[in-house]
Write an enzyme that holds these catalytic residues in place. Structure first.
Site, short mmCIF file in Angstrom:
data_model
loop_
_atom_site.label_atom_id
_atom_site.label_comp_id
_atom_site.label_asym_id
_atom_site.label_seq_id
_atom_site.Cartn_x
_atom_site.Cartn_y
_atom_site.Cartn_z
N SER A 150 0.86 -1.20 0.00
CA SER A 150 0.00 0.00 0.00
C SER A 150 0.89 1.23 0.00
O SER A 150 2.06 1.16 0.39
CB SER A 150 -0.86 0.03 1.26
N ASP A 151 0.33 2.34 -0.42
CA ASP A 151 1.01 3.61 -0.14
C ASP A 151 0.87 3.86 1.36
O ASP A 151 0.05 3.22 2.03
CB ASP A 151 0.39 4.76 -0.95
N TRP A 152 1.65 4.75 1.88
CA TRP A 152 1.73 4.93 3.35
C TRP A 152 0.40 5.41 3.93
O TRP A 152 -0.03 6.54 3.67
CB TRP A 152 2.88 5.87 3.67
N GLY A 207 -2.39 4.05 3.12
CA GLY A 207 -3.36 3.98 2.03
C GLY A 207 -4.18 2.70 2.00
O GLY A 207 -4.81 2.39 1.00
#
Ligand code: BGC
Length: 814
Positions: free
Chosen positions: A237-239, A241
């Site tokens: 995931s993005d941070w 996200g």
């Protein structure tokens, strides 16, 4: 007890049987901000991932995610937007390779990049981190970069997958897009990089696509990425996200980053127990994660030392080869060494050489243009300097302006350093307009009034309006050139390097001109990609609209002629490729690179197509008077469009024009080609509004867009009742929401120790307003639980006592 055995294919299989459910669930989430979970006793070391991607940003402390805290000094290379202007696959590989070396030295196993989202609008705040408005150029640059980093046995994380083209409401927006545009514009770069370079990992976008968060998106992460394209790495995931961890594991999102302190663990376990999540899906993620650790192990032992001097030299070369000479009237450039040069503008000393946010590198050294020019020119020559304007404001400082005018008046040449100050563009928010600060414009105009020989050097991460351009003779666009920008600019201004960069994006006349203008960045968390395929030059060239500088434009100190254009065949089937051959002659006096661009135009099509599309390019170095023959291959995909009906790429029988040019508006030679195929189109025709003649100011009706998307556009989320994805900006107007917002704001700013610059302040302010309530759990390392946040939401929705009970009950149960 540490187990030093290396992971093998067999031991991974064994581990999948040995690991407890608890351990498996833990492995699917980070250990902290930058490390993956470890089980040393089982021979699973925790590997580190770190930002870049324009260098390495290995954070020294464990606090935040946006480039605020100190990081290990590293070489700051030109940003992606800059590097793309080199159109140089080998150079980009070299830069990736050097960053890979730095990761080896610092024992970072995966570099979080490259970022390859398409520049849908020049106003996206993060465009400086992305390569191009064109998917083919993007795909080629990304492939080269990934191969470079991975050449060192270090992984990359291709981001942000996908349709993530703005910063506004970045953690919640929903991109509404039709399938053809999705495939042809927004997925092609990812597809090319995955197929040609196999990045070790992919990072999902924060956003949703047609209603589904990227991190929960089975179609995107499994059907398309793994099954269609053959990706075999880890998806993270993005941070902060992650939306729904259970849906994420089902979708093929292996790793939640950073750690949310186990916030999702119970939900995952419960779903495994009640059968809504299968252990097979979890095991697949575990296998992919262990494989990533296995690949990383080779570089974790031993030591490696980078040659930082060599990296700095490479950064200088990359910046010089990426600089774009936009204008050079009367060949004012290159400058002679023995002249009186007036250097004007704060940016000559305080370079803007990189962008703000997670990609912020702590450079190991910094060259300013002022120092490098002074060092370079003859001692007898006169160099004078005037600051011209105050940075950080667009108000005129009359004293500074006057001084600059005096300085420039008697000089042979005035070099004016201007551009976009950091606060004008950054990760975390979008630009409001395409204009430069008023005091920069005023400075240029005033200097041009007293000196006929003005060279403007621009430092900015994305296109700007240039209303003053007719008043000056030369303009050099350096974008954000990294720590060696000062030296690189000097090299180009004085002809040590012959400029060869070409724009990887169009410079429109103004911010209103693009087809996306009306539809960017959308409203109320929904953004409709109504312009379809008409992004960048695909729009401008189709409508024939005037632009300031076209895609692919860039001048040189020499001139080139194109001749003898031939195609290996006049007719091919869609199973065959064709080779385009052309001779390029250097007709000037200095050696230089030319970048030959190959565009394809479909003469007739059942679906709407842009006027022309880039399908290949070649870069060639030629001595004066020399001719070089170059070849470029056009394969099936060069002629294909994505057919929604058959859900595949198809080529229609017919004639195509192959165009060779030195920009999208400077086509030098053309040839016709017939392609035959068995495909016959049975789908629905494109809505009329997408066909010519397109309106001057692009608008698409609701009906036409609905027809293009092929289903009703989902309604925008209502603001009430509040829910886990309501943003701080939405709740802050309620009594309790204001309290939550204020506390969150205080906490966000508390992270920072010491003085904070205005751009960082703005990132935090705007970032917070756009943060969904789930961030209270995901970005605090689990300080809050989901149940507590649900309690707060209940309070926000007017059920105070019930919500309070939830919160208090939970606190008591702790
Ligand atoms: C950015 C990513 C970055 C991550 C870690 C996020 O906010 O969108 O590109 O890699 O933070 O810093």
């Amino acid at each position: 007890m540490t187990n030093n055995k290396k992971l093998t294919k067999e031991s991974i299989k064994e581990l999948i049987n040995i690991l407890t459910l608890e351990q498996k669930v833990k492995l699917c989430s980070g250990k902290n901000l930058w490390y993956l979970e470890d089980f040393e006793e089982l021979g699973i070391p925790g590997i580190m991932v770190a930002d870049g991607p324009h260098g390495l940003r290995k954070q020294v402390t464990e606090v935040e995610t946006l480039g605020i805290a100190d990081s290990v000094p590293s070489t700051c290379f030109p940003t992606a937007a800059t590097l793309a202007c080199s159109w140089d696959r080998e150079l980009v590989f070299e830069v990736g390779n050097a960053i890979g070396e730095m990761c080896r030295q610092e024992k970072v196993s995966v570099l979080l990049g490259p970022g390859i989202n398409i520049k849908r609008s020049p106003l996206c705040g993060r465009n400086f981190e992305y390569y191009s408005e064109d998917p083919y150029l993007t795909g080629e640059m990304a492939t080269a970069f990934i191969k470079g980093v991975q050449n060192q046995g270090i992984g990359t994380s291709l981001k942000h997958f996908a349709v993530n083209n703005q910063e506004y409401h970045r953690m919640v927006f929903d991109s509404i897009i039709d399938e053809r545009t999705l495939r042809e514009i927004y997925l092609t770069g990812f597809e090319m990089a995955v197929k040609n370079a196999q990045p070790w990992t992919m990072m999902t976008g924060y956003n949703r696509i047609n209603g589904i968060f990227c991190s929960d998106n089975h179609r995107l992460l499994t059907k398309i990425l793994r099954e269609e394209w053959g990706f075999n790495g880890v998806v993270m995931s993005d941070w902060g996200g992650t939306n729904d961890r259970v849906a994420g594991i089902k979708a093929g999102m292996d790793l939640e980053m950073p750690s949310s302190g186990g916030a999702f663990d119970d939900m995952v376990k419960e779903s495994l127990e009640n059968g809504t999540l299968s252990i097979d899906d979890l095991n697949k993620s575990i296998e992919r994660l262990l494989n990533l650790v296995k690949k990383s192990q080779a570089q974790l032992d031993g030591t490696y030392l980078c040659d930082m001097n060599a990296h700095h030299r490479l950064a200088r070369k990359a910046a010089a080869e990426s600089a774009v000479l936009l204008k050079n009237e009367g060949n004012l450039l290159p400058l002679k060494k023995d002249i009186h040069v007036a250097i004007v503008g704060d940016m000559a000393k305080n370079l803007r050489y990189q962008g703000h946010g997670s990609s912020l590198i702590n450079p190991d050294r910094l060259e300013t243009a002022m120092d490098e020019i002074s060092r370079f020119i003859d001692r007898e020559a006169v160099t004078t300097y005037a600051q011209g304007y105050l940075s950080g404001t667009d108000k005129t400082d009359t004293g500074l302006l006057k001084e600059a005018v005096t300085t420039a008046t008697n000089a042979d040449v005035a070099i004016v350093f201007v551009g976009l100050p950091p606060i004008f563009e950054s990760e975390g928010y979008d630009r409001e307009h395409m204009a430069m600060p008023a005091n920069h414009i005023e400075l240029i105009e005033e200097i041009a009034a007293v000196n006929d020989n003005v060279v403007v050097v621009l430092s900015n991460g994305s296109p700007i309006e240039l209303p003053w351009i007719d008043k000056v003779k030369s303009v050099l666009e350096t974008y954000l050139g990294g720590q060696a920008s000062g030296g690189a600019v000097t090299d180009v201004l004085f002809g040590v390097v012959n400029p060869s960069g070409k724009l990887a994006e169009t410079f429109p006349m103004n911010g209103h001109d693009t087809a996306t203008y009306r539809y960017f960045p959308g409203e109320s968390r929904q953004v409709q990609y109504r312009e379809g395929l008409y992004v960048g030059y695909r729009y401008f060239d189709t409508v024939g609209k005037e632009v300031r500088f076209p895609f692919g434009h860039g001048l040189s100190y020499t001139t080139f002629e194109y001749s003898n254009f031939s195609l290996s065949k006049a007719e091919i089937t869609d199973a065959e490729s064709v080779i385009a051959t052309v001779t390029v002659t250097n007709t000037g006096n200095v050696a230089g690179y030319e970048i030959v661009q190959c565009y394809v135009h479909d003469l007739e099509s059942s679906v709407y197509r842009p006027e022309q599309e880039l399908k290949n390019f070649a870069k060639v170095y030629i001595q004066p008077g020399e001719s070089r023959e170059i070849t470029m291959v056009l394969d099936r995909r060069s002629f294909a469009f994505y057919d929604v009906n058959t859900a595949d790429w198809q080529v229609e029988t017919g004639e195509f024009e192959i165009r060779l040019g030195s920009s999208s508006r400077d086509i030098k030679l053309r040839r016709r080609l017939t392609v035959t195929s068995n495909f016959s189109f049975t789908g629905s025709p494109s809505p009329d509004e997408y066909r010519l003649p397109l309106k001057e100011h692009f608008t698409i009706s609701d009906d036409a867009f609905t027809e293009l998307v092929g289903q009703p556009v989902p309604p925008v989320d209502p603001v009430y009742p509040f829910h886990i994805n309501s943003t701080m900006g939405e709740i802050k107007d309620t009594f309790f929401g204001r309290i939550i917002y204020k506390r969150a704001r205080k906490a966000a700013f508390k992270v920072w120790k010491g003085e904070m610059d205005d751009t960082t302040k703005k990132i935090i302010e705007i970032g917070l307003l756009g943060s969904p309530l789930r961030s209270l759990v995901l970005l605090t390392g689990g300080k809050f639980s989901f149940s507590e946040v649900q309690g707060l939401i209940t309070i926000l929705n007017g059920r105070f006592f019930k919500g309070l009970g939830m919160v208090l009950g939970l606190i008591r149960n702790k």
